[in-house]
Write an enzyme that holds these catalytic residues in place. Structure first.
Site, PDB file in Angstrom:
ATOM      1  N   THR A 125     -98.717  -5.937 -27.112  1.00 24.64           N
ATOM      2  CA  THR A 125     -98.591  -5.323 -28.440  1.00 24.64           C
ATOM      3  C   THR A 125     -98.678  -3.802 -28.346  1.00 24.64           C
ATOM      4  O   THR A 125     -99.343  -3.264 -27.449  1.00 24.64           O
ATOM      5  CB  THR A 125     -99.717  -5.858 -29.353  1.00 24.64           C
ATOM      6  N   ASP A 126     -98.069  -3.135 -29.323  1.00 25.14           N
ATOM      7  CA  ASP A 126     -98.188  -1.670 -29.391  1.00 25.14           C
ATOM      8  C   ASP A 126     -99.627  -1.244 -29.721  1.00 25.14           C
ATOM      9  O   ASP A 126     -99.983  -0.078 -29.560  1.00 25.14           O
ATOM     10  CB  ASP A 126     -97.203  -1.085 -30.407  1.00 25.14           C
ATOM     11  N   GLU A 127    -100.447  -2.208 -30.175  1.00 18.67           N
ATOM     12  CA  GLU A 127    -101.814  -1.840 -30.566  1.00 18.67           C
ATOM     13  C   GLU A 127    -102.661  -1.395 -29.373  1.00 18.67           C
ATOM     14  O   GLU A 127    -103.715  -0.792 -29.550  1.00 18.67           O
ATOM     15  CB  GLU A 127    -102.475  -2.992 -31.333  1.00 18.67           C
ATOM     16  N   TYR A 153    -109.496  -7.005 -30.922  1.00 20.17           N
ATOM     17  CA  TYR A 153    -108.197  -7.625 -30.611  1.00 20.17           C
ATOM     18  C   TYR A 153    -107.403  -6.750 -29.649  1.00 20.17           C
ATOM     19  O   TYR A 153    -106.984  -7.202 -28.573  1.00 20.17           O
ATOM     20  CB  TYR A 153    -107.389  -7.859 -31.897  1.00 20.17           C
ATOM     21  N   LYS A 157    -106.221  -7.374 -25.678  1.00 16.72           N
ATOM     22  CA  LYS A 157    -104.824  -7.369 -25.233  1.00 16.72           C
ATOM     23  C   LYS A 157    -104.623  -6.306 -24.141  1.00 16.72           C
ATOM     24  O   LYS A 157    -103.900  -6.527 -23.174  1.00 16.72           O
ATOM     25  CB  LYS A 157    -103.883  -7.092 -26.408  1.00 16.72           C
TER      26      LYS A 157
HETATM   27  P1  NAD Z   1    -100.134 -16.563 -33.701  1.00 16.94           P
HETATM   28  O1  NAD Z   1    -101.584 -16.352 -33.983  1.00 16.94           O
HETATM   29  O2  NAD Z   1     -99.198 -16.883 -34.814  1.00 16.94           O
HETATM   30  O3  NAD Z   1     -99.971 -17.735 -32.611  1.00 16.94           O
HETATM   31  C1  NAD Z   1    -100.812 -17.848 -31.503  1.00 16.94           C
HETATM   32  C2  NAD Z   1    -100.588 -19.225 -30.875  1.00 16.94           C
HETATM   33  O4  NAD Z   1    -101.396 -19.299 -29.692  1.00 16.94           O
HETATM   34  C3  NAD Z   1    -101.024 -20.374 -31.782  1.00 16.94           C
HETATM   35  O5  NAD Z   1    -100.052 -21.405 -31.747  1.00 16.94           O
HETATM   36  C4  NAD Z   1    -102.327 -20.851 -31.160  1.00 16.94           C
HETATM   37  O6  NAD Z   1    -102.582 -22.236 -31.362  1.00 16.94           O
HETATM   38  C5  NAD Z   1    -102.083 -20.533 -29.688  1.00 16.94           C
HETATM   39  N1  NAD Z   1    -103.336 -20.366 -28.927  1.00 16.94           N
HETATM   40  C6  NAD Z   1    -104.415 -19.628 -29.272  1.00 16.94           C
HETATM   41  N2  NAD Z   1    -105.350 -19.740 -28.334  1.00 16.94           N
HETATM   42  C7  NAD Z   1    -104.860 -20.552 -27.358  1.00 16.94           C
HETATM   43  C8  NAD Z   1    -105.354 -21.019 -26.121  1.00 16.94           C
HETATM   44  N3  NAD Z   1    -106.578 -20.699 -25.684  1.00 16.94           N
HETATM   45  N4  NAD Z   1    -104.571 -21.822 -25.368  1.00 16.94           N
HETATM   46  C9  NAD Z   1    -103.325 -22.187 -25.802  1.00 16.94           C
HETATM   47  N5  NAD Z   1    -102.821 -21.777 -26.968  1.00 16.94           N
HETATM   48  C10 NAD Z   1    -103.559 -20.948 -27.742  1.00 16.94           C
HETATM   49  O7  NAD Z   1     -99.673 -15.255 -32.917  1.00 16.94           O
HETATM   50  P2  NAD Z   1     -98.272 -14.488 -32.949  1.00 16.94           P
HETATM   51  O8  NAD Z   1     -98.258 -13.545 -34.078  1.00 16.94           O
HETATM   52  O9  NAD Z   1     -97.176 -15.455 -32.782  1.00 16.94           O
HETATM   53  O10 NAD Z   1     -98.393 -13.623 -31.618  1.00 16.94           O
HETATM   54  C11 NAD Z   1     -97.974 -14.145 -30.364  1.00 16.94           C
HETATM   55  C12 NAD Z   1     -98.219 -13.097 -29.293  1.00 16.94           C
HETATM   56  O11 NAD Z   1     -97.502 -11.902 -29.598  1.00 16.94           O
HETATM   57  C13 NAD Z   1     -99.685 -12.698 -29.161  1.00 16.94           C
HETATM   58  O12 NAD Z   1     -99.970 -12.551 -27.799  1.00 16.94           O
HETATM   59  C14 NAD Z   1     -99.770 -11.359 -29.885  1.00 16.94           C
HETATM   60  O13 NAD Z   1    -100.771 -10.556 -29.314  1.00 16.94           O
HETATM   61  C15 NAD Z   1     -98.387 -10.794 -29.596  1.00 16.94           C
HETATM   62  N6  NAD Z   1     -97.869  -9.857 -30.613  1.00 16.94           N
HETATM   63  C16 NAD Z   1     -97.852 -10.205 -31.927  1.00 16.94           C
HETATM   64  C17 NAD Z   1     -97.308  -9.325 -32.854  1.00 16.94           C
HETATM   65  C18 NAD Z   1     -97.219  -9.683 -34.325  1.00 16.94           C
HETATM   66  O14 NAD Z   1     -96.798  -8.850 -35.124  1.00 16.94           O
HETATM   67  N7  NAD Z   1     -97.558 -10.896 -34.732  1.00 16.94           N
HETATM   68  C19 NAD Z   1     -96.781  -8.095 -32.437  1.00 16.94           C
HETATM   69  C20 NAD Z   1     -96.811  -7.776 -31.074  1.00 16.94           C
HETATM   70  C21 NAD Z   1     -97.347  -8.671 -30.175  1.00 16.94           C
HETATM   71  P1  TYD Z   2    -101.772  -7.239 -40.245  1.00 18.77           P
HETATM   72  O1  TYD Z   2    -100.644  -8.069 -40.761  1.00 18.77           O
HETATM   73  O2  TYD Z   2    -103.127  -7.870 -40.124  1.00 18.77           O
HETATM   74  O3  TYD Z   2    -101.290  -6.661 -38.834  1.00 18.77           O
HETATM   75  P2  TYD Z   2    -101.988  -5.517 -37.883  1.00 18.77           P
HETATM   76  O4  TYD Z   2    -103.330  -5.205 -38.376  1.00 18.77           O
HETATM   77  O5  TYD Z   2    -102.005  -6.207 -36.559  1.00 18.77           O
HETATM   78  O6  TYD Z   2    -101.041  -4.357 -37.945  1.00 18.77           O
HETATM   79  O7  TYD Z   2    -101.928  -5.958 -41.161  1.00 18.77           O
HETATM   80  C1  TYD Z   2    -100.866  -5.038 -41.338  1.00 18.77           C
HETATM   81  C2  TYD Z   2    -101.382  -3.882 -42.155  1.00 18.77           C
HETATM   82  O8  TYD Z   2    -101.680  -4.356 -43.491  1.00 18.77           O
HETATM   83  C3  TYD Z   2    -102.677  -3.277 -41.637  1.00 18.77           C
HETATM   84  O9  TYD Z   2    -102.638  -1.870 -41.824  1.00 18.77           O
HETATM   85  C4  TYD Z   2    -103.745  -3.893 -42.511  1.00 18.77           C
HETATM   86  C5  TYD Z   2    -103.035  -4.101 -43.840  1.00 18.77           C
HETATM   87  N1  TYD Z   2    -103.492  -5.269 -44.639  1.00 18.77           N
HETATM   88  C6  TYD Z   2    -103.853  -5.103 -45.992  1.00 18.77           C
HETATM   89  O10 TYD Z   2    -103.800  -3.989 -46.533  1.00 18.77           O
HETATM   90  N2  TYD Z   2    -104.254  -6.202 -46.696  1.00 18.77           N
HETATM   91  C7  TYD Z   2    -104.334  -7.432 -46.136  1.00 18.77           C
HETATM   92  O11 TYD Z   2    -104.754  -8.405 -46.840  1.00 18.77           O
HETATM   93  C8  TYD Z   2    -103.953  -7.608 -44.785  1.00 18.77           C
HETATM   94  C9  TYD Z   2    -104.020  -8.953 -44.110  1.00 18.77           C
HETATM   95  C10 TYD Z   2    -103.528  -6.481 -44.059  1.00 18.77           C
END
Ligand code: NAD
Ligand code: TYD
Length: 340
Positions: A125-127, A153, A157
């Site tokens: 992630t970019d985070e 988090y 990562k």
């Molecule tokens: P999500 O929370 O929707 O899904 C996570 C999945 O991982 C779930 O199906 C969960 O059951 C599974 N999981 C959790 N712990 C586990 C374990 N110990 N063993 C096996 N499976 C397990 O997450 P997401 O938003 O789809 O993100 C997927 C990946 O992409 C993550 O690594 C996250 O850090 C990365 N990512 C997400 C975003 C975003 O915007 N959502 C952006 C950049 C990177």
């Molecule tokens: P989020 O979807 O949790 O992603 P991330 O924190 O990983 O970027 O949140 C996106 C942005 O929205 C973040 O700045 C927090 C804000 N946010 C709210 O203002 N209200 C909410 O209820 C949630 C879940 C997030």
């Protein structure tokens, strides 16, 4: 190719599985997922009977189970999406983030090493870069921006990323890492900003905006992220990190207002609540490397992607209604009940 896709019952992993089965019909996908609160088997129901797909309920921290599956399946590559992914939950309780995100990553890479140096891709992630100031729109995250995390988090990562690079340097494991900006699209769990706001809007419930809503995120349609990972797997240079983002920075408040207007609701639903602890101000990716090296460009404009996403939530109540009727209620009450 036989791919192991971990976390494939979650948001991005499931979209990636659909992408791969569609774009590479000759390949096979084995999904390993623990099915935490964020994992939904119903998401994968369209592919459950596909002969090129297998689902295995496995915790990536369970070394024995992971090794058994490697022995059985002999994967050619592992794509690790499995993670605890929600910043707010990591602030409440960091422990499981360290377990899954760091230890789980090392278990998978150990299995790759002991099964003939299997190709490994880490979905990051970019985070990991921390945040950028709001008043410096000229600054972007590049792959050489120092790691500087804010939340449990992002720290977990970043730790995983460092381990991945260490396994490359020390053991020669063939790895790549992608660091993507915020994704949005179908199957996004409703605790995250965009689906939460859509679903609250549909119920005329308050829309909880943290702080003043001025924090900026760089949004990318999930399918564009999936295409980027696919390209990295096919053509990425081993040992490299690739940033993925589509130059689409938006303030939270503007996203919330856009959703309100799309759904024909009133801005009176907006409720400003206490800010997130350690809240990152701005994320912004410079995607030049993946563009120049692999020819990747985002295909979905935010204006279209957000409409498609809202439409998807309107058309797929069967997917999200069961989620928000269960444990989610307790989560919501705990996180938002007394938040002023
Ligand atoms: P999500 O929370 O929707 O899904 C996570 C999945 O991982 C779930 O199906 C969960 O059951 C599974 N999981 C959790 N712990 C586990 C374990 N110990 N063993 C096996 N499976 C397990 O997450 P997401 O938003 O789809 O993100 C997927 C990946 O992409 C993550 O690594 C996250 O850090 C990365 N990512 C997400 C975003 C975003 O915007 N959502 C952006 C950049 C990177
Ligand atoms: P989020 O979807 O949790 O992603 P991330 O924190 O990983 O970027 O949140 C996106 C942005 O929205 C973040 O700045 C927090 C804000 N946010 C709210 O203002 N209200 C909410 O209820 C949630 C879940 C997030």
């Amino acid at each position: 190719m036989n791919y192991f896709v971990t976390g494939g019952a979650g948001f991005i992993g499931s979209n990636f599985i659909f992408h791969m089965l569609r774009e590479h019909p000759e390949d096979r996908i084995v999904c390993l997922d623990k099915l935490t609160y964020a994992g939904n088997l119903s998401t994968l129901s369209p592919v459950m009977n596909d002969p090129h797909f297998r689902f295995c309920k496995v915790d990536i921290c369970d070394r024995e189970a992971v090794n058994r599956l490697f022995d059985e399946e002999h994967p050619d590559a592992v794509v690790n999406f499995a993670a605890e992914s929600h910043v707010d939950r990591s602030i409440e309780d960091p422990g499981i983030f360290l377990q899954t995100n760091i230890i789980g990553t090392s278990v998978l890479m150990d299995a790759c090493r002991s099964h003939g140096n299997v190709r490994y891709h880490q979905v990051s992630t970019d985070e990991v870069y921390g945040d950028l100031p709001l008043d410096r729109p000229d600054l972007f995250f590049t792959e050489t921006t120092p790691i500087h995390t804010s939340s449990p988090y992002s720290s977990s990562k970043a730790s995983a990323d460092l381990l991945v690079l260490a396994y490359y340097r020390t053991y020669g494991l063939p790895v790549t890492i992608s660091r993507c900006s915020n994704n949005y699209g179908p199957y996004h769990f409703p605790e995250k900003l965009i689906p939460l706001m859509i679903i609250n809007c549909l119920h005329d419930k308050p829309l909880p905006v943290y702080g003043e809503g001025l924090n900026v995120r760089d949004w990318l349609y999930v399918e564009d992220h999936c295409r980027a990972i696919d390209l990295i797997l096919q053509k990425g240079r081993i040992g490299e990190v690739y940033n993925v983002g589509g130059h689409n920075e938006m303030r939270n408040i503007d996203i919330v207002k856009l959703i309100i207007h799309e759904l024909g609701k009133s801005e009176d639903l907006i409720t400003y609540v206490a800010d997130r602890k350690g809240h990152d101000l701005r994320y912004a990716i410079d995607p030049e490397k993946i563009h120049a090296e692999l020819g990747w460009l985002p295909e979905t404009k935010f204006a279209d992607g957000i409409k498609k996403t809202i439409r998807w939530y309107l058309d797929n109540e069967d997917w999200w209604k069961p989620i928000i009727s269960g444990e989610y209620q307790h989560y919501y009450e705990k996180m938002y009940g007394n938040r002023e």
